[in-house]
Design a protein around this motif. Structure first.
Motif, short mmCIF file in Angstrom:
data_model
loop_
_atom_site.label_atom_id
_atom_site.label_comp_id
_atom_site.label_asym_id
_atom_site.label_seq_id
_atom_site.Cartn_x
_atom_site.Cartn_y
_atom_site.Cartn_z
N UNK A 156 40.73 15.25 32.24
CA UNK A 156 40.00 15.71 33.43
C UNK A 156 40.76 16.85 34.12
N UNK A 157 42.10 16.75 34.15
CA UNK A 157 42.90 17.80 34.76
C UNK A 157 42.90 19.07 33.90
N UNK A 199 27.65 11.52 37.60
CA UNK A 199 28.18 12.88 37.69
C UNK A 199 27.06 13.92 37.62
N UNK A 257 40.37 20.09 31.88
CA UNK A 257 39.05 20.73 31.76
C UNK A 257 38.29 20.85 33.06
N UNK A 258 38.56 19.96 34.01
CA UNK A 258 37.71 19.89 35.19
C UNK A 258 36.44 19.12 34.87
N UNK A 259 35.80 18.62 35.91
CA UNK A 259 34.69 17.68 35.72
C UNK A 259 33.41 18.35 35.20
N UNK A 260 33.28 19.67 35.41
CA UNK A 260 32.02 20.33 35.04
C UNK A 260 31.72 20.21 33.54
N UNK A 261 32.78 20.20 32.75
CA UNK A 261 32.59 20.09 31.30
C UNK A 261 31.98 18.73 30.95
N UNK A 262 32.44 17.70 31.64
CA UNK A 262 31.91 16.36 31.41
C UNK A 262 30.46 16.27 31.90
N UNK A 280 28.35 18.76 32.17
CA UNK A 280 27.50 19.53 31.26
C UNK A 280 27.14 18.70 30.02
#
Lengths: 503, 503
Positions: free
Chosen positions: B374-375, B288, B377-382, B384
């Protein structure tokens, strides 16, 4: 700060990264939002259909906002997601925890287990090494002790809380082969009845036993293994240089709940020096009842036993169990570690580490979901439930026999030992093809209503209907409703076919 | 009503049986009682020690009221059980989800996943057959699609959400052997580096590959597989009549986070016509990030890949994943059913049923615990979070190198590609035995404080300290605290040994 992130200051990165760290208040709020859906769900589950068609049109169901084709970059509000889940997504299909679900092996889902998982997931301890969570490992041990005691195992026994019955059965085959044949087991053969659960055959293939070395043997009129045939096959195999190492008996087949004769199983395994495994995934917890104990008498002599708490203890899916009479043998087959997981001096004295007792390494904390409901309610509640389910199956069987004695053309499998009743419409002078059609139609008719789900199987070459009582929410009224629908459906199907024959 | 229960009227039995059917209000009340413990727990977890001794005395810990030796016949109040759990039981041992846990592979435990499991457990749907829960199966599919896309797989790919990495790796070996050798694979040999995760070796043994056919090959200075040595061994094995069928590469070894050269892996597997599996249980989700994508370049050519959402996506324990480039091959190895689970006409057109794609049958609904966070927060948090963890490991490495360049006697493994840094005290003129003692003491000193946990391994024959950053709660301050403790501990240990040498 480092390569690859030059475009963003590190403080900004940290802020986003911390978004996953819900504090107590944020977590409480998300759980309470969820309870606003789960609480009404539980109030209505006793009235929910056992099978439901799509609530929304296909176009809507495939909303890309719910099923995005790649990782979503932005989040969505919890309430939208919860509304979508409870509005339609969860409802379409089968409901194994509804009271009218009498198909396959009905599901459990006692709510106390879900609370246990909530705790286990939040504290997220590692149960593989005893020293990593000694008092929680003691919970797993406690639960395994209860089960060992239930099957009649003594000191030195133990087990493995698996993700389900299939992995438990696979681990039994692995352990049996390792103990009987060591590492060079490619000539090993296993013996079980043609009524076996497919997880036995599948696991055997998966651990490298060719199809030609898996013997599915004939059964008697009660769907129990013919031990003479098994013994003859073992002798023939030995003569060919093959190495019989495992006999698998069933304490509750999926098709009819048949229980292989335990005394014959033990004797045969003894004479032939085989590992004796009993697959009691479905039937094992009936040992909590008087009738079950009587019918499974002798099971304590098995070298290993599979039981499925997510069946007979009404747990939500996710927990099977392998019990082994001599735990040292399970450990011998499963103990292997990397350098990064050194053993500590003296740690293996009393109890082994869980990671040395299974094919798994890191796993969820499965004991709590058994321990918490049992500690909250005590075993009598579970026993009462199982006794009730045995009564209900008897009632179904008796009703079918009554119909039969009134001249209706039913074939009914022998008096059920557990909670499956198998039956079919079987009017005389009908081709086997027409019989299959009639029974397929019978099922379709029963399912029209949605409140009851049964399932088909093949018995003695003929399409047969199974009715299995195991959901904890199923009571007399649900079984009576099922019988009523079956009776109505049978009348319709028989009339329809009488016409088509007379035409 | 029937035999075995003559002593009790059936109405009384029914009442007890219904005790498990919590209604919405009862469930809400139990969850809220639990929240009164979980909510403060989450508020304090950022300050909790990474390792803790027993809170209570042994005598108290072994209270038979909490660990009864047989099924308890009576229930106990929820609050007593919750108090016992949160008062002491959960705290003793390691806390893999605390920020100072830098041992082994740190744990996740994002709270959103536990809410997903709460839902999954209550609705308890069966995900094995697509028709049983079509819209929930679509959630599993969606998650698998995300992962396939992440590793660079195209149409026709898919996977299996397993209980963890070990069963995923085992399923890879089963599928590889089935595809390469069919049912008669007893001469099959597999190839991987001596730095492999033990789940590979253990799974190979479990599926019937003798130890003598599992090749653990040498590595280069970066702990990466020596592909020339592997190829030479394959040739030698073929000459002996053995059948090389599988190459296992690592995208993130447990010891040092080393990534085998993907291009060389692909080439070797091609030339030798082997199945190429990449164990990316630890490293996979770094795809990611930009750095991860660069370092794992070429992974999309692998026939199968293990990734562990309960590692790189910070999930609570309980979810691994096997991805397969050509899903038909996984299905060919895993598709087998009993008569009681007939296929329905036309159902296999678009997507396969999950029960035909794994060694499991009935399992918990694992997709929701990935989908929901994932839904939300969205993937950007993961992303980051993963980027931050890469930065932190760089920071640890750089600090150790700085100390080294200031003349301190540190051995440090090469620049980390992921988030493990391995190092040891290594003063010259010291016997290897003394070095091991010193580094064992170093660990003991660091752990005195309780706030930080590291773990030992053996590298190049020497006891080595590992520091792995992967818990989502670990930030700069925690890593700085670890470095401070390591530095202090090193000074103490070096002084102690300098004295003992001068004596």
């Amino acid at each position: 700060m480092s390569h690859g992130n030059e475009s963003k200051p590190s403080s900004e990165i940290d802020e986003r990264a911390r978004e996953l760290e819900l504090n107590g208040e944020q977590f409480r709020s998300l759980v309470e939002q969820t309870l606003n859906y789960l609480s009404p769900y539980l109030d209505s589950v006793g009235e929910q259909p056992a099978i439901a068609g799509p609530v929304l049109e296909r176009r809507q169901r495939e909303m890309t906002s719910l099923y995005p084709s790649c990782f979503p970059s932005l989040g969505q509000p919890a309430d939208f997601l919860l509304q979508s889940l409870f509005g339609s997504m969860i409802h379409e299909g089968y409901n194994p925890s509804s009271p009218g679900y009498l198909a396959f092996i009905p599901g459990g889902g006692i709510p106390e287990s879900s609370v246990a998982d909530l705790i286990a997931n939040i504290v997220n301890r590692y149960l593989g090494l005893r020293r990593a969570a000694p008092q929680l490992a003691a919970i797993d041990d406690t639960v395994l002790d209860w089960f060992c005691q239930m099957v009649g195992y003594g000191p030195g026994s133990g087990g493995y809380l698996s993700p389900g019955g299939s992995i438990a059965n696979m681990t039994a085959i692995i352990t049996a082969r390792h103990h009987q044949l060591g590492e060079h087991g490619h000539l090993g053969t296993i013996y079980t009845s043609e009524q076996t659960h497919h997880s036995i055959t599948k696991a055997a293939l998966h651990v490298g036993i060719p199809r030609g070395q898996i013997r599915l043997l004939p059964v008697d009129d009660f769907c129990r293994l013919n031990h003479q045939a098994a013994e003859a096959m073992m002798e023939a195999d030995r003569a060919q240089g093959l190495k019989p190492f495992l006999l698998v008996s069933h304490a509750g087949t999926t098709n009819t709940g048949a229980i292989d004769r335990m005394d014959d199983g033990r004797k045969l395994a003894d004479i032939q020096s085989l590992w004796w495994h009993v697959d009691a995934a479905y039937g094992g917890f009936f040992l909590l009842t008087d009738r079950g104990r009587q019918r499974l008498q002798g099971i304590h002599d098995a070298d290993s036993i599979t039981v499925d708490p997510h069946k007979g203890l009404f747990l939500p899916y996710g927990t099977g169990c392998l019990l082994v009479k001599d735990l040292v043998r399970l450990r011998a087959a499963c103990s292997l570690r990397g350098d990064y997981m050194p053993r500590q001096a003296g740690e293996s004295s009393e109890r082994f580490d869980a990671c040395d007792l299974s094919p798994e390494q890191t796993r969820d904390f499965r004991g709590l979901r058994i321990w918490l409901p049992m500690m909250l309610h005590g075993v009598d509640v579970f026993r009462a439930n199982l006794d009730e389910k045995l009564d209900l199956a008897q009632h179904v069987y008796q009703t079918l026999i009554d119909w039969q004695s009134q001249g209706e053309p039913w074939w009914v499998s022998p008096n059920p030992e557990l909670t499956v009743v198998a039956f079919r419409l079987s009017p005389s002078n009908t081709t086997s093809e027409d019989l299959d059609t009639m029974n397929r139609e019978l099922l379709e008719e029963v399912h029209q209503d949605g409140s009851i789900l049964l399932s088909p199987t093949i018995l003695h070459g003929a399409l047969t209907v199974r009715l299995c009582v195991l959901c904890f929410r199923t009571h007399q009224s649900h079984v009576d409703k099922a019988l009523e629908l079956i009776h109505q459906a049978a009348r319709k199907v028989l009339q329809r076919h009488a016409k088509s024959i007379s035409n």
